[in-house]
Write an enzyme that holds these catalytic residues in place. Structure first.
Site, short mmCIF file in Angstrom:
data_model
loop_
_atom_site.label_atom_id
_atom_site.label_comp_id
_atom_site.label_asym_id
_atom_site.label_seq_id
_atom_site.Cartn_x
_atom_site.Cartn_y
_atom_site.Cartn_z
N ASN A 81 -114.70 -13.47 20.24
CA ASN A 81 -116.10 -13.87 20.36
C ASN A 81 -116.57 -14.04 21.79
OD1 ASN A 81 -114.95 -15.61 17.71
ND2 ASN A 81 -116.59 -14.12 17.39
N VAL A 88 -120.25 -15.85 26.13
CA VAL A 88 -119.83 -16.41 24.86
C VAL A 88 -120.85 -16.03 23.80
CG1 VAL A 88 -119.30 -18.53 23.61
CG2 VAL A 88 -118.80 -18.36 26.04
N CYS A 89 -120.35 -15.60 22.64
CA CYS A 89 -121.27 -15.21 21.57
C CYS A 89 -121.01 -16.11 20.37
CB CYS A 89 -121.04 -13.75 21.22
SG CYS A 89 -122.06 -13.20 19.86
N ILE A 90 -121.73 -17.22 20.29
CA ILE A 90 -121.67 -18.02 19.07
C ILE A 90 -123.08 -18.40 18.65
CG2 ILE A 90 -119.33 -18.99 19.12
CD1 ILE A 90 -120.45 -21.43 20.52
#
Lengths: 165, 412
Positions: A81, A88-90
């Site tokens: 992720n 950061v990919c959340i």
């Protein structure tokens, strides 16, 4: 707007200074610019990232907390992720409405009731449990899925590197 | 409907520029003496106004004279338009004393939006209509008032002051939902050329406005009463409000804009909050800065606290703000748990706390002691804070490194 953003950031900084979650340190890189933060996150125990201390940069928009900050790891980290450049990919970092992956429910999204602390805690749980369905780093997601031993080995190297060992 | 930008609706600067400023400087000593003298006369006027019964002719004459001495000159036009049945006066809002000037022409009652003690409220001619408890409550109380009281109700549907030169703000609809005709009243404020100080400026405070009223030789209020208007059968309240706004704008020879009072608050924040901050550098930004916005400042403060802490209900913020009168203090109080409240909108909050909760549980289950690097104090100076942050970062890394080495001793 920037006035309230600053007040809010100040309040969060204070909160994180006096009562930080375990293994987390966060604050402005330089108080000349309160919209640029640095955070240290300890890899959660009993995971492949255990013991590592990872540095990340948070960039806040001037209308924070209406819009979410951006987060980017400044150290090497191999994770499904996290993009290879460290972004950061959340879901908590996305405002409802802008959904790059198209399936996140808006309940998990950014809203002004979220906070830096919640973002950092979400990142900790992301380190513990990668979500290979919305992969930002396809290579990492593949390794995580198909070759866990290799993934753990890379993670372990990352941990050592993060500690300067 | 409008092409006017919101900035044109307000004065940002109190004082004129160029040659007019030189004249003003010459006038300055006179003005200061005048202001001091008038302050004492003003107090007397105030008490006279309180004691004499409202709709009496005697009060009217005495007050007009005394206001003349105080430099408030009022002229009127269109008094023949005054209609007995029009119990709601709708006026444009240009200065702190508009209410008083209109009161002298047409005695009235103004619904209060502040939490003032009852005596002071009565003295100032305000009436508590529980506006704070919601619009429905206000309308209900206002209707009751209209039915039983001989005095008309004054309203400033713009909700915020303008300079009265360019445009009217969009009208709020409550004065138009009274099921009775409204009497539009337009107010024009003028000051002599050599002391042309703006009666109200963006972010100005009411008591400073009053000081300048006493300072200038005179302020001329021209009040024009327009024929009463009532809602047409096939017209919504919004349309009616808009029609009245357009009529008044036409009478003032200005534009009826679609900007609202909250646009003004936003604009004031932009102008007064962001610009000085970026100019003054960041070190002074955290000083307890009271917000702009004059009369609506308490609402603005509440809003600002809510922007920072959206889960805290307004009432709790208001209560604490009443004690601290300081946004930062209130934020600190709330964060440190000194303010009791039940959080609002938990539905947005819950789903997200689920995932982090897992981590916290995990970490408390751990056998080894957790690395928590908390600072005992939050330093006042930014340098000390920065040093403390650096220290804690180093502490965290050192502790993690040591722990790692202990655990993986054999591997090294």
């Amino acid at each position: 707007m920037a006035g309230s953003a600053l007040k809010r950031l100040m309040a969060e900084y204070k909160q994180l200074t006096l009562n930080p979650p375990e293994g987390i340190v966060a604050g402005p890189v330089d108080e000349e610019n309160f919209f640029e933060w640095e955070a240290l996150i300890t890899g959660p125990e009993e995971t492949c990232f255990e013991g590592g201390v990872f540095a990340a940069k948070l960039t806040f928009p001037s209308d924070y907390p209406l819009s979410p900050p951006k987060m980017k790891f400044t150290c090497d980290i191999f994770h499904p992720n996290i993009y290879s450049d460290g972004r950061v990919c959340i879901s908590i970092l996305h405002a409802p409405g802008d959904d790059p992956m198209g399936y996140e429910s808006s309940a998990e999204r950014w809203s002004p009731v979220q906070s830096v602390e919640k973002i950092l805690l979400s990142v900790v749980s992301m380190l513990a449990e990668p979500n290979d369905e919305s992969a930002a780093n396809v290579d990492a997601a593949k390794t995580w899925r198909d070759n866990r031993a290799r993934f753990n080995e890379i993670a372990h190297q990352t941990v050592r590197k993060s500690l300067g060992l | 409907m409008t092409s006017t930008s919101i900035g044109e609706l307000f004065h940002n600067e109190r004082f004129p520029s160029g040659p007019a400023l030189v004249l003003l400087m010459l006038y300055l000593p006179v003005g200061v003496i005048l202001a001091v003298l008038r302050l004492f006369i003003g107090l007397h006027t105030f008490f006279v106004a309180c004691i004499l019964p409202k709709p009496s002719l005697f009060r009217h004459v005495v007050l007009r004279t005394m206001c003349g001495i105080l430099g408030v000159i009022i002229t009127r036009e269109g008094v023949s338009n005054v209609h007995r049945r029009a119990k709601v006066l709708v006026a444009n809002y240009t200065s702190t004393l508009d209410h008083l000037a209109i009161d002298l022409i047409m005695p009235n009652v103004l619904p209060s939006v502040w939490d003032l003690p009852p005596t002071l409220m009565w003295m100032l001619g305000y009436k508590d209509m529980e506006a704070k408890r919601g619009r429905d409550r206000l309308i209900q109380n206002a209707k009751k008032h209209i039915q039983y009281s001989p005095l008309p109700l004054l309203s400033f549907p713009e909700g915020a002051s303008t300079n009265g030169r360019v445009g009217l703000l969009k009208f709020s609809v409550w004065p138009f939902s009274m099921d009775c005709p409204v009497q539009p009243v337009v107010v024009k404020v003028k000051r002599p050329r050599f002391a042309n100080i703006s009666p109200s400026i963006l972010g100005g405070r009411w008591w400073i406005d009053i000081f300048w009223f006493l300072f200038v030789p005179f302020t001329h209020f021209h009040i024009r009463v327009l024929p009463p208007m009532s809602q047409d059968e096939d017209e919504t309240v919004e349309e009616f409000a808009q029609r009245v706004q357009q009529t008044m704008a036409k009478a003032l020879n200005i534009e009826a804009t679609a900007h609202t009072s909250s646009d003004k608050v936003e604009y004031a924040k932009q102008i007064l909050f962001i610009q000085p901050q970026t100019a003054a550098g960041q070190s002074s930004q955290y000083s307890p800065d009271s917000p702009p916005g004059g009369s609506s400042s308490s609402d603005l403060m509440i809003r600002q606290v809510q922007e920072v802490l959206p889960h805290v209900p307004q009432d709790a913020i208001r209560k604490d703000l009443a004690l601290t009168k300081d946004i930062d203090l209130t934020i600190t109080n709330i964060l440190e748990g000194r303010v009791q409240f039940s959080p609002v909108a938990p539905s947005v909050n819950e789903p997200v706390t689920v995932s982090p909760a897992k981590t916290t549980v995990k970490s408390t289950e751990r056998l080894s002691s957790p690395i928590q690097v908390a600072s005992k104090t939050f330093q006042r100076s930014s340098q000390q804070r920065h040093l403390s942050l650096q220290d804690r970062k180093k502490l965290l890394i050192d502790a993690a490194r040591q722990r790692y080495l202990e655990k993986h001793c054999g591997n090294i």
